[in-house]
Design a protein around this motif. Sequence first.
Motif, PDB file in Angstrom:
ATOM      1  N   ARG A 227      78.471  43.053  33.061  1.00  0.00           N
ATOM      2  CA  ARG A 227      77.490  44.044  33.735  1.00  0.00           C
ATOM      3  C   ARG A 227      77.858  44.272  35.198  1.00  0.00           C
ATOM      4  NH1 ARG A 227      71.522  41.834  33.150  1.00  0.00           N
ATOM      5  NH2 ARG A 227      71.314  43.056  34.907  1.00  0.00           N
ATOM      6  N   ALA A 228      77.161  45.337  35.786  1.00  0.00           N
ATOM      7  CA  ALA A 228      77.163  45.178  36.945  1.00  0.00           C
ATOM      8  C   ALA A 228      76.082  44.328  37.673  1.00  0.00           C
ATOM      9  CB  ALA A 228      76.630  46.721  37.700  1.00  0.00           C
ATOM     10  N   MET A 229      76.469  43.748  38.811  1.00  0.00           N
ATOM     11  CA  MET A 229      75.697  42.933  39.536  1.00  0.00           C
ATOM     12  C   MET A 229      75.544  42.855  40.833  1.00  0.00           C
ATOM     13  SD  MET A 229      77.781  39.320  37.597  1.00  0.00           S
ATOM     14  CE  MET A 229      77.856  39.550  35.938  1.00  0.00           C
ATOM     15  N   GLY A 230      74.643  42.205  41.440  1.00  0.00           N
ATOM     16  CA  GLY A 230      74.140  42.378  42.776  1.00  0.00           C
ATOM     17  C   GLY A 230      74.479  41.107  43.573  1.00  0.00           C
ATOM     18  N   PRO A 231      74.223  40.906  44.991  1.00  0.00           N
ATOM     19  CA  PRO A 231      74.879  39.761  45.692  1.00  0.00           C
ATOM     20  C   PRO A 231      74.037  38.399  45.156  1.00  0.00           C
ATOM     21  CG  PRO A 231      73.613  41.395  46.908  1.00  0.00           C
ATOM     22  CD  PRO A 231      73.774  41.997  45.786  1.00  0.00           C
ATOM     23  N   GLU A 232      72.921  38.392  44.681  1.00  0.00           N
ATOM     24  CA  GLU A 232      72.566  37.310  44.060  1.00  0.00           C
ATOM     25  C   GLU A 232      72.966  36.864  42.808  1.00  0.00           C
ATOM     26  OE1 GLU A 232      71.391  40.416  43.956  1.00  0.00           O
ATOM     27  OE2 GLU A 232      70.437  40.827  42.218  1.00  0.00           O
ATOM     28  N   ASP A 233      73.777  37.545  42.105  1.00  0.00           N
ATOM     29  CA  ASP A 233      74.436  37.199  41.060  1.00  0.00           C
ATOM     30  C   ASP A 233      76.016  36.743  41.232  1.00  0.00           C
ATOM     31  OD1 ASP A 233      72.492  37.724  39.514  1.00  0.00           O
ATOM     32  OD2 ASP A 233      72.726  39.889  39.405  1.00  0.00           O
ATOM     33  N   LYS A 234      76.414  36.672  42.367  1.00  0.00           N
ATOM     34  CA  LYS A 234      77.680  36.373  42.884  1.00  0.00           C
ATOM     35  C   LYS A 234      78.507  35.370  41.915  1.00  0.00           C
ATOM     36  CE  LYS A 234      77.501  34.217  47.431  1.00  0.00           C
ATOM     37  NZ  LYS A 234      77.688  32.993  46.811  1.00  0.00           N
ATOM     38  N   ASP A 235      77.641  34.336  41.804  1.00  0.00           N
ATOM     39  CA  ASP A 235      78.485  33.366  40.865  1.00  0.00           C
ATOM     40  C   ASP A 235      79.033  33.853  39.558  1.00  0.00           C
ATOM     41  OD1 ASP A 235      78.120  31.634  42.913  1.00  0.00           O
ATOM     42  OD2 ASP A 235      76.250  30.527  41.936  1.00  0.00           O
ATOM     43  N   TYR A 236      78.296  34.853  38.984  1.00  0.00           N
ATOM     44  CA  TYR A 236      78.644  35.341  37.799  1.00  0.00           C
ATOM     45  C   TYR A 236      79.681  36.440  37.735  1.00  0.00           C
ATOM     46  CZ  TYR A 236      74.459  32.725  36.761  1.00  0.00           C
ATOM     47  OH  TYR A 236      73.456  31.699  36.585  1.00  0.00           O
ATOM     48  N   ALA A 237      79.974  36.996  39.035  1.00  0.00           N
ATOM     49  CA  ALA A 237      81.100  37.853  39.212  1.00  0.00           C
ATOM     50  C   ALA A 237      82.305  37.541  39.289  1.00  0.00           C
ATOM     51  CB  ALA A 237      80.793  38.790  40.426  1.00  0.00           C
ATOM     52  N   VAL A 238      82.790  37.006  37.914  1.00  0.00           N
ATOM     53  CA  VAL A 238      84.025  36.284  37.765  1.00  0.00           C
ATOM     54  C   VAL A 238      84.883  36.965  36.693  1.00  0.00           C
ATOM     55  CG1 VAL A 238      83.151  34.687  36.262  1.00  0.00           C
ATOM     56  CG2 VAL A 238      85.050  34.081  37.490  1.00  0.00           C
ATOM     57  N   ALA A 239      86.383  36.943  37.143  1.00  0.00           N
ATOM     58  CA  ALA A 239      87.484  37.633  36.251  1.00  0.00           C
ATOM     59  C   ALA A 239      88.400  36.766  36.419  1.00  0.00           C
ATOM     60  CB  ALA A 239      87.778  39.048  36.438  1.00  0.00           C
ATOM     61  N   PHE A 240      89.263  36.488  35.126  1.00  0.00           N
ATOM     62  CA  PHE A 240      90.327  35.499  35.126  1.00  0.00           C
ATOM     63  C   PHE A 240      91.115  35.734  33.862  1.00  0.00           C
ATOM     64  CE2 PHE A 240      86.585  33.041  33.943  1.00  0.00           C
ATOM     65  CZ  PHE A 240      86.979  32.315  32.748  1.00  0.00           C
ATOM     66  N   ALA A 241      92.259  34.754  33.875  1.00  0.00           N
ATOM     67  CA  ALA A 241      92.952  34.835  32.639  1.00  0.00           C
ATOM     68  C   ALA A 241      93.440  33.405  32.362  1.00  0.00           C
ATOM     69  CB  ALA A 241      94.293  35.737  32.678  1.00  0.00           C
ATOM     70  N   LEU A 242      93.203  33.256  31.066  1.00  0.00           N
ATOM     71  CA  LEU A 242      93.665  31.515  30.716  1.00  0.00           C
ATOM     72  C   LEU A 242      94.219  31.725  29.352  1.00  0.00           C
ATOM     73  CD1 LEU A 242      90.556  29.330  31.322  1.00  0.00           C
ATOM     74  CD2 LEU A 242      92.684  29.127  32.469  1.00  0.00           C
ATOM     75  N   TYR A 301      82.380  44.738  43.019  1.00  0.00           N
ATOM     76  CA  TYR A 301      83.355  45.629  41.835  1.00  0.00           C
ATOM     77  C   TYR A 301      83.068  45.694  40.438  1.00  0.00           C
ATOM     78  CZ  TYR A 301      86.271  45.627  46.110  1.00  0.00           C
ATOM     79  OH  TYR A 301      86.679  45.872  47.367  1.00  0.00           O
ATOM     80  N   THR A 302      81.959  44.847  40.302  1.00  0.00           N
ATOM     81  CA  THR A 302      81.453  44.521  38.935  1.00  0.00           C
ATOM     82  C   THR A 302      81.078  45.889  38.247  1.00  0.00           C
ATOM     83  OG1 THR A 302      79.036  43.872  39.516  1.00  0.00           O
ATOM     84  CG2 THR A 302      81.204  42.166  38.947  1.00  0.00           C
ATOM     85  N   GLY A 303      80.371  46.810  38.737  1.00  0.00           N
ATOM     86  CA  GLY A 303      79.933  47.827  38.041  1.00  0.00           C
ATOM     87  C   GLY A 303      81.123  48.845  37.966  1.00  0.00           C
ATOM     88  N   THR A 304      81.821  49.052  38.747  1.00  0.00           N
ATOM     89  CA  THR A 304      83.273  49.794  38.532  1.00  0.00           C
ATOM     90  C   THR A 304      83.722  49.244  37.472  1.00  0.00           C
ATOM     91  OG1 THR A 304      83.062  50.233  40.710  1.00  0.00           O
ATOM     92  CG2 THR A 304      85.139  51.063  39.686  1.00  0.00           C
ATOM     93  N   LEU A 305      84.273  47.802  37.406  1.00  0.00           N
ATOM     94  CA  LEU A 305      85.055  47.316  36.552  1.00  0.00           C
ATOM     95  C   LEU A 305      84.520  47.636  35.008  1.00  0.00           C
ATOM     96  CD1 LEU A 305      86.404  43.919  36.721  1.00  0.00           C
ATOM     97  CD2 LEU A 305      85.225  44.379  34.500  1.00  0.00           C
ATOM     98  N   VAL A 306      83.166  47.530  34.902  1.00  0.00           N
ATOM     99  CA  VAL A 306      82.647  47.726  33.616  1.00  0.00           C
ATOM    100  C   VAL A 306      82.625  49.014  33.161  1.00  0.00           C
ATOM    101  CG1 VAL A 306      80.211  47.543  32.219  1.00  0.00           C
ATOM    102  CG2 VAL A 306      81.002  45.662  33.909  1.00  0.00           C
ATOM    103  N   GLU A 307      82.345  50.065  34.174  1.00  0.00           N
ATOM    104  CA  GLU A 307      82.682  51.543  33.512  1.00  0.00           C
ATOM    105  C   GLU A 307      83.944  51.665  33.326  1.00  0.00           C
ATOM    106  OE1 GLU A 307      80.532  55.106  36.081  1.00  0.00           O
ATOM    107  OE2 GLU A 307      82.596  54.990  36.687  1.00  0.00           O
ATOM    108  N   ILE A 308      84.902  51.367  33.907  1.00  0.00           N
ATOM    109  CA  ILE A 308      86.496  51.621  33.549  1.00  0.00           C
ATOM    110  C   ILE A 308      86.845  51.041  32.201  1.00  0.00           C
ATOM    111  CG2 ILE A 308      88.790  51.131  34.246  1.00  0.00           C
ATOM    112  CD1 ILE A 308      87.884  51.332  37.158  1.00  0.00           C
ATOM    113  N   PHE A 309      86.372  49.697  32.080  1.00  0.00           N
ATOM    114  CA  PHE A 309      86.785  49.076  31.015  1.00  0.00           C
ATOM    115  C   PHE A 309      86.295  49.811  29.755  1.00  0.00           C
ATOM    116  CE2 PHE A 309      85.577  46.488  27.334  1.00  0.00           C
ATOM    117  CZ  PHE A 309      87.100  45.951  26.987  1.00  0.00           C
ATOM    118  N   SER A 310      84.923  50.179  29.786  1.00  0.00           N
ATOM    119  CA  SER A 310      84.063  50.370  28.452  1.00  0.00           C
ATOM    120  C   SER A 310      84.493  51.950  28.487  1.00  0.00           C
ATOM    121  CB  SER A 310      82.543  50.474  28.670  1.00  0.00           C
ATOM    122  OG  SER A 310      82.210  50.828  29.925  1.00  0.00           O
TER     123      SER A 310
END
Length: 527
Positions: A227-242, A301-310
């Motif tokens: 989901r789109a996040m604000g500055p208070e959620d920055k620990d949750y703004a994470v993307a990676f590959a494993l 970038y989270t809001g844009t990322l979610v919009e593009i992916f969905s």
Amino acid sequence: MTRTFSFIILNFKNFKHERVIMTVRTGEQYLESIRNRSKVEIYVMGKEVKDVTTHPFLRPSVMSFKATFDAAWQEDTKELGRAWSPFIEEEINRFNHIHRSPEDLAAKVKLLRKLSHKTGACFQRCVGWDSLNTLNIVSNMMAAKGKREMRDRFVEYLKFVQKRDLALAGAMTDAKGVRNLKPSQQPNKNAYLRITEVTKDGIYVSGAKANITGVAATEEMVVLPTRAMGPEDKDYAVAFALPTDTEGVKIVVGRQLNDSRRMEQGEIDALPYFYNHEGLVIFDNVFVPMNRVFLAGDWEYTGTLVEIFSAYHRQGYGGCKAGLGDVIIGASADLAKQIGVEKASHVQDKLTEMIFLTETMYSAGIAASLNAVKLCEGCWWVNPMHANVTKHLVAKFPAQIAQLSIDIAGGIVGTAPSEWDLKNPKLREYISKYLQGVEDYTAEDRLRMVRLIENVSMGVAFQIESVHGAGSPAAQRIMFSRLYDLNYSQEVAKSLAGRKSELKFTSKAEPWRESQSESEARESGLK
Ligand code: SF4
């Protein structure tokens, strides 16, 4: 274009897939790579599974995944199943391709429709594909704003995936906890996947991703925020590959309609050839090396990322769900013949309605592709309005198609004897006699078709995924309202009604606003 194999081992840091590189693998090579993985932790109905390729619950799902590899080799799908990658300058499997034109996007929808004909199920590989395309655009946006290292990491990862033709999962949906609270407000701090520690070598994450399509059949997971996040959620703004078999990752496969039938190991009742699965993926303090981290605290970038992916995934549904519609239409028409009602006008009318519903979903998916939006050099995104309309149609039409098919097939879809009754020597003769309709067909022909309708039309892929996959129907309605410019259409109406109007006609045919992603690309100087 020529078939290409490369026989070089790449030196990618933390690379676990120590195997010969092949940009277009066969289905058998894929099976070989996921057989007997040492560290993978997968559970089905409470028991740990080591070999997903032979487990009766998971094998049909693995076979659907395999169909995406076979498609690159089979004559009828080879052209759709492959594409040219400018990143590694080789021919690759299309499921790891970055779309470079509206035609590429239309090829995706066509390929998905064809693969539904071969599996009758969700083949699960598109979520990882959409994740790659999303990160391709977002990492370009980040580079344009000075975060070049994210772009470089992503391009290295993309090359790594394309060279090995890896099977990817896209892991986006979090556990979410209390829905009206933001990630940082949740009583359970891990209700959304979060970064718990940052070191110079990488990050540690804890939390879970839910409903992850096909994950037990994959080699790698691409993890994105949900989901789109604000500055208070920055620990949750994470993307990676494993790699899927990373230590600390646990996969719990979800139950499905008729799943225990698959454990019976029959050949008719459970449709044991192809199916799909979803899993809960638990990250228990998992380390992610820095070269595989694509977002870390970058909440902007989270809001844009979610919009593009969905939007990417919503467009794809126009292909795969239309393909499942074809399977159900075909099964219904065949069953109508088996019981001698194929010429009845009400049956013809129902089949025509099913065709209309199926082709409407497909048309929307093709429109989303051919009216695509270029967001940066070599980055083609789907048309966001058409993509959201596609998914909204898909949230409604499969239920109608299923209902019509049951109407044609009859109550037998819910009452037929089991294949074990048909195989019982004491019963076979009776069941053969009383299940048969028109003489040209056997009772077994009828039972097989009835089970196909039951398992496909009421299965996860056609009913549940169609409603909630790629976001709930409410999420698409929010997007229509955001994108549609009601002020513009009101001015059109006022001017035609002879009232005072501020109308200035724009060059666009549609009263649509720019999406968040388009405006982000424009402001970054990419578009
Ligand atoms: Fe692909 Fe359709 Fe399954 Fe999504 S639902 S992974 S688009 S087959």
